[in-house]
Structures are given as structure tokens and as C-alpha cells.
Scaffold this motif. Structure first.
Motif, PDB file in Angstrom:
ATOM      1  N   ASP A 153       0.676  -1.533   0.022  1.00 52.21           N
ATOM      2  CA  ASP A 153       0.217  -0.384  -0.325  1.00 52.21           C
ATOM      3  C   ASP A 153       0.919   1.145   0.354  1.00 52.21           C
ATOM      4  OD1 ASP A 153      -1.182   1.972   0.845  1.00 52.21           O
ATOM      5  OD2 ASP A 153      -2.985   1.149   1.560  1.00 52.21           O
ATOM      6  N   PRO A 154       1.135   2.346  -0.612  1.00 50.44           N
ATOM      7  CA  PRO A 154       1.906   3.961  -1.021  1.00 50.44           C
ATOM      8  C   PRO A 154       1.319   4.333   0.150  1.00 50.44           C
ATOM      9  CG  PRO A 154      -0.776   3.496  -2.590  1.00 50.44           C
ATOM     10  CD  PRO A 154      -0.729   2.297  -1.610  1.00 50.44           C
ATOM     11  N   TYR A 155       0.252   4.571   1.133  1.00 44.92           N
ATOM     12  CA  TYR A 155      -0.331   5.484   2.119  1.00 44.92           C
ATOM     13  C   TYR A 155       0.148   4.931   3.416  1.00 44.92           C
ATOM     14  CZ  TYR A 155      -3.065   6.505  -2.248  1.00 44.92           C
ATOM     15  OH  TYR A 155      -3.434   7.198  -3.393  1.00 44.92           O
ATOM     16  N   LEU A 156       0.553   5.638   4.152  1.00 45.15           N
ATOM     17  CA  LEU A 156       0.572   5.867   5.949  1.00 45.15           C
ATOM     18  C   LEU A 156      -0.838   5.924   6.296  1.00 45.15           C
ATOM     19  CD1 LEU A 156       1.699   5.652   9.271  1.00 45.15           C
ATOM     20  CD2 LEU A 156       2.206   7.555   9.030  1.00 45.15           C
ATOM     21  N   HIS A 157      -1.301   5.036   6.922  1.00 48.55           N
ATOM     22  CA  HIS A 157      -2.371   5.033   7.495  1.00 48.55           C
ATOM     23  C   HIS A 157      -2.952   4.531   9.031  1.00 48.55           C
ATOM     24  CE1 HIS A 157      -4.635   3.191   4.875  1.00 48.55           C
ATOM     25  NE2 HIS A 157      -3.139   2.354   3.761  1.00 48.55           N
ATOM     26  N   VAL A 158      -3.028   6.112   9.798  1.00 45.02           N
ATOM     27  CA  VAL A 158      -3.209   6.458  11.218  1.00 45.02           C
ATOM     28  C   VAL A 158      -4.034   6.462  11.593  1.00 45.02           C
ATOM     29  CG1 VAL A 158      -2.355   8.724  12.360  1.00 45.02           C
ATOM     30  CG2 VAL A 158      -1.608   7.922  10.039  1.00 45.02           C
ATOM     31  N   PHE A 159      -4.197   6.298  12.982  1.00 46.66           N
ATOM     32  CA  PHE A 159      -5.834   5.395  13.323  1.00 46.66           C
ATOM     33  C   PHE A 159      -5.973   5.916  14.536  1.00 46.66           C
ATOM     34  CE2 PHE A 159      -4.304   1.933  10.324  1.00 46.66           C
ATOM     35  CZ  PHE A 159      -5.749   1.346  10.058  1.00 46.66           C
ATOM     36  N   LEU A 160      -7.255   6.852  14.875  1.00 49.75           N
ATOM     37  CA  LEU A 160      -7.589   6.947  16.364  1.00 49.75           C
ATOM     38  C   LEU A 160      -8.649   7.005  16.720  1.00 49.75           C
ATOM     39  CD1 LEU A 160      -6.324   9.701  14.047  1.00 49.75           C
ATOM     40  CD2 LEU A 160      -6.214  11.238  16.271  1.00 49.75           C
ATOM     41  N   HIS A 161      -8.679   5.837  17.780  1.00 52.55           N
ATOM     42  CA  HIS A 161     -10.069   5.874  18.663  1.00 52.55           C
ATOM     43  C   HIS A 161     -11.254   6.022  19.227  1.00 52.55           C
ATOM     44  CE1 HIS A 161      -8.295   6.534  22.934  1.00 52.55           C
ATOM     45  NE2 HIS A 161      -7.941   6.433  22.408  1.00 52.55           N
ATOM     46  N   GLY A 162     -11.951   6.197  19.430  1.00 43.29           N
ATOM     47  CA  GLY A 162     -12.841   6.964  19.243  1.00 43.29           C
ATOM     48  C   GLY A 162     -12.989   6.632  21.290  1.00 43.29           C
ATOM     49  N   TYR A 163     -14.824   7.061  21.592  1.00 43.56           N
ATOM     50  CA  TYR A 163     -14.823   6.241  23.125  1.00 43.56           C
ATOM     51  C   TYR A 163     -14.561   5.172  23.144  1.00 43.56           C
ATOM     52  CZ  TYR A 163     -17.982   6.025  26.963  1.00 43.56           C
ATOM     53  OH  TYR A 163     -18.670   5.376  28.511  1.00 43.56           O
ATOM     54  N   SER A 164     -13.657   5.173  24.157  1.00 43.78           N
ATOM     55  CA  SER A 164     -13.313   3.692  24.778  1.00 43.78           C
ATOM     56  C   SER A 164     -13.928   2.644  25.659  1.00 43.78           C
ATOM     57  CB  SER A 164     -11.804   3.746  25.957  1.00 43.78           C
ATOM     58  OG  SER A 164     -11.156   3.724  24.122  1.00 43.78           O
ATOM     59  N   ARG A 165     -13.981   2.022  26.029  1.00 43.04           N
ATOM     60  CA  ARG A 165     -14.931   1.245  27.564  1.00 43.04           C
ATOM     61  C   ARG A 165     -14.047   0.812  28.070  1.00 43.04           C
ATOM     62  NH1 ARG A 165     -19.665   0.378  25.911  1.00 43.04           N
ATOM     63  NH2 ARG A 165     -20.315   0.117  23.440  1.00 43.04           N
ATOM     64  N   ILE A 166     -13.808   2.409  29.397  1.00 42.28           N
ATOM     65  CA  ILE A 166     -12.867   1.669  30.003  1.00 42.28           C
ATOM     66  C   ILE A 166     -13.475   0.638  31.309  1.00 42.28           C
ATOM     67  CG2 ILE A 166     -11.993   4.000  30.050  1.00 42.28           C
ATOM     68  CD1 ILE A 166     -14.123   4.932  32.467  1.00 42.28           C
ATOM     69  N   VAL A 179      -4.673   2.291  23.873  1.00 43.45           N
ATOM     70  CA  VAL A 179      -6.333   1.892  23.273  1.00 43.45           C
ATOM     71  C   VAL A 179      -5.285   1.596  21.607  1.00 43.45           C
ATOM     72  CG1 VAL A 179      -8.399   2.330  22.387  1.00 43.45           C
ATOM     73  CG2 VAL A 179      -8.137   2.326  24.349  1.00 43.45           C
ATOM     74  N   PHE A 180      -5.952   1.329  20.346  1.00 44.78           N
ATOM     75  CA  PHE A 180      -5.387   1.268  19.676  1.00 44.78           C
ATOM     76  C   PHE A 180      -6.658   0.833  18.721  1.00 44.78           C
ATOM     77  CE2 PHE A 180      -0.578   0.295  21.175  1.00 44.78           C
ATOM     78  CZ  PHE A 180      -0.581   1.615  21.638  1.00 44.78           C
ATOM     79  N   TYR A 181      -7.586   1.761  18.512  1.00 47.12           N
ATOM     80  CA  TYR A 181      -8.608   1.135  17.188  1.00 47.12           C
ATOM     81  C   TYR A 181      -8.156   0.687  15.512  1.00 47.12           C
ATOM     82  CZ  TYR A 181     -12.231   2.548  14.011  1.00 47.12           C
ATOM     83  OH  TYR A 181     -12.950   2.978  12.671  1.00 47.12           O
ATOM     84  N   ARG A 182      -8.877  -0.442  15.549  1.00 48.09           N
ATOM     85  CA  ARG A 182      -8.491  -1.606  15.106  1.00 48.09           C
ATOM     86  C   ARG A 182      -7.311  -2.019  14.510  1.00 48.09           C
ATOM     87  NH1 ARG A 182     -12.926  -2.552  11.066  1.00 48.09           N
ATOM     88  NH2 ARG A 182     -14.322  -1.373  11.697  1.00 48.09           N
ATOM     89  N   ARG A 183      -6.545  -2.065  15.788  1.00 53.08           N
ATOM     90  CA  ARG A 183      -5.011  -3.135  15.861  1.00 53.08           C
ATOM     91  C   ARG A 183      -5.211  -4.510  14.790  1.00 53.08           C
ATOM     92  NH1 ARG A 183      -1.342  -4.951  14.468  1.00 53.08           N
ATOM     93  NH2 ARG A 183       0.093  -5.986  16.404  1.00 53.08           N
ATOM     94  N   LYS A 184      -6.190  -4.963  14.830  1.00 52.59           N
ATOM     95  CA  LYS A 184      -6.133  -6.387  13.840  1.00 52.59           C
ATOM     96  C   LYS A 184      -6.390  -6.765  12.725  1.00 52.59           C
ATOM     97  CE  LYS A 184      -5.567 -11.030  14.264  1.00 52.59           C
ATOM     98  NZ  LYS A 184      -4.289 -11.284  14.919  1.00 52.59           N
ATOM     99  N   TRP A 185      -7.508  -5.297  12.191  1.00 51.76           N
ATOM    100  CA  TRP A 185      -8.508  -5.617  11.383  1.00 51.76           C
ATOM    101  C   TRP A 185      -6.898  -4.959  10.424  1.00 51.76           C
ATOM    102  CZ3 TRP A 185      -8.111  -0.981   8.350  1.00 51.76           C
ATOM    103  CH2 TRP A 185      -8.942  -1.664   7.079  1.00 51.76           C
ATOM    104  N   ALA A 186      -6.351  -4.202  11.358  1.00 49.57           N
ATOM    105  CA  ALA A 186      -5.705  -3.620  10.404  1.00 49.57           C
ATOM    106  C   ALA A 186      -3.954  -3.953   9.446  1.00 49.57           C
ATOM    107  CB  ALA A 186      -4.893  -2.011  10.489  1.00 49.57           C
TER     108      ALA A 186
END
Length: 258
Positions: free
Chosen positions: A28-41, A48-55
Motif C-alpha cells: 500500500d502506498p499510504y501511511l494509515h493513522v488510526f485514532l480511537h473513539g469512546y473506550s470502554r474503560i 487503546v489502538f483502534y482497529r489494530r487487528k483488522w489493519a
């Protein structure tokens, strides 16, 4: 898979933790940066890393950012990345630029759901380049969400808390780089956020040609989206971005598809 974990430090001690992952072969020619939303603390421990596995399916360089609020207060589930933002944003962009230069790639896709979508759009603007903000039900105005009073109460006395500027008030800044693209997804049962956030955002940016919105007929509510829909819409967003960049004369060769 190469992994590098670290933190971006604010001058008064706040920490934005990050994880950089690099596949053995980058497709992939791009860098993907992920920022999470509401976290179930109650069940999630920082960082907390958003979509870590899917990525992992992207075969792309990925940078995951964790909101500093989770190290500041264990009572807070959502911080919109506002804690120390005015300083840390420069560290984020410097890290992003260093990764792009190190890998010899061009362009960044900023991912974020809900409050993370708000932060993704702001950082996309801060980058100063023609990036893609790929968001799921992004907040327009953090103060206009039901959880604002409760969440802000945990950090309201913190030093250097950035102002929760509505995205509509940043329309002029968004327009500074015409080849960037904002792509918003929203699920069909997310009526509150469609009316209170997406609608005013689209109205405020309606004069621009670099904004898209898609309603998903998925029977789901706020922030929920299947992996299949996420992948398919990311592909559509990249195609739209590629066409838009071609129109503005800034297309990146080979960057139109996953």
C-alpha cells in the motif's frame, strides 16, 4: 511484522502512546493513522489502538494513536484527543512526516470513529498536505454530544486542554489544501449524530468539492460498522480520493486501489 511502540511526550508530562506496525512486504502506498473513539474503560486498558487487528489486512504501514486522556484519568472514556493537543499535534505530524520520508511513501489516510473522527479531521488539516480523512460518524462539535459534561468533568482542571473547536468553524482551514478529501460514513440508525453532527458539518463544507458522505443501510447505530463494510468503503474512499487528486493535478501513481 515489525512493531515499534513509543510515546509522544508533552512538556508538562502528558503522553500520547503510539504503535507503528510495518508488514514484511508493503503493498500500500499510504501511511494509515488510526485514532480511537469512546473506550470502554471497564474492559480496556491503555493504550487503546483502534482497529489494530483488522489493519493487518492492509499490508500497509500503520500508526495507532492512543488518547493521552487515558493516562491522565482512569475515569474518562473519551477525550477527543484534546488534552495537550495544541502542542502534541506538532509531534504527531513530525512523526508522520518521519515515517513517510523513511519509507519513501506519499500520502496519509487518517482513520477515526466518532470522537476519533473529530481528531482525525483536525490532524488531517494540521498535516498541511492532501491527505484522506476516513471517518465513521465524526463529531462536529464535542460539546454537543450527550457525554460531554460527564467526560470533560474528569479533565476540566487539566492544564493546556485544547478548545473543542467545532469542525464547521475550521472550514476555511480545510479549504487551504484542495486535494485532501473528507469521507464520512454513518449507519442508518445513527439519527442523533446524523442530525446533530454530520448535517451541520456537510452544510458548513457544502461549497467544497472534497467532501463525501455515505449512509450505510446496515441496521446499526452510532459508530458500529462491520469489517466488510469498512473495507469496502475504504476502497471507495480511496477511489474517490484518487479521482479528486487527478482533477486537482496531484494524483499519486498507483494509489487508487488497495
Amino acid at each position: 511484522m515489525y512493531e515499534e511502540q513509543g510515546s509522544l511526550k508533552h512538556s508538562i508530562g502528558y503522553r500520547m502512546e503510539y504503535l507503528l506496525t510495518l508488514p514484511e512486504t508493503i503493498d500500500d502506498p499510504y501511511l494509515h493513522v488510526f485514532l480511537h473513539g469512546y473506550s470502554r474503560i471497564e474492559s480496556q486498558s491503555p493504550p487503546v489502538f483502534y482497529r489494530r487487528k483488522w489493519a493487518e489486512s492492509l499490508n500497509a504501514p500503520c500508526l495507532f494513536l492512543s488518547d493521552p486522556v487515558h493516562r491522565f484519568s482512569r475515569k474518562s472514556a473519551c477525550g477527543w484527543f484534546l488534552l495537550g493537543y495544541d502542542e502534541i499535534k506538532h509531534e504527531v505530524i513530525s512523526l508522520r512526516n518521519a515515517i513517510v520520508k523513511r519509507l519513501g511513501i506519499e500520502g496519509t489516510v487518517w482513520h477515526g470513529p466518532s470522537s476519533g473522527g473529530y481528531a482525525a479531521v483536525r490532524l488531517c488539516m494540521e498535516s498541511g498536505t492532501g491527505d484522506l480523512a476516513f471517518t465513521v460518524a465524526p463529531h462536529n462539535d464535542p460539546t454537543n454530544v450527550p457525554q460531554w459534561d460527564e467526560e470533560i468533568s474528569h479533565i476540566s482542571q487539566a492544564s493546556q486542554l485544547s478548545a473543542p473547536i467545532p469542525l464547521v468553524n475550521l472550514a476555511e482551514k480545510w479549504s487551504e489544501v484542495p486535494d485532501r478529501l473528507l469521507y464520512c460514513l454513518i449507519s442508518e440508525k445513527d439519527a442523533h449524530f446524523a442530525h446533530k453532527h454530520l448535517k451541520p458539518l456537510l452544510h458548513g463544507y457544502n461549497e467544497f468539492e472534497n467532501v463525501r458522505a455515505v449512509v450505510l443501510r446496515n441496521g446499526l447505530g452510532h459508530g458500529f460498522i462491520s469489517d466488510a463494510d469498512y473495507s469496502a468503503q475504504l476502497e471507495s474512499a480511496r477511489q474517490e480520493w484518487g479521482c479528486h487528486r487527478a482533477r486537482t493535478g496531484t494524483a499519486i501513481a498507483g494509489g487508487d486501489s488497495l
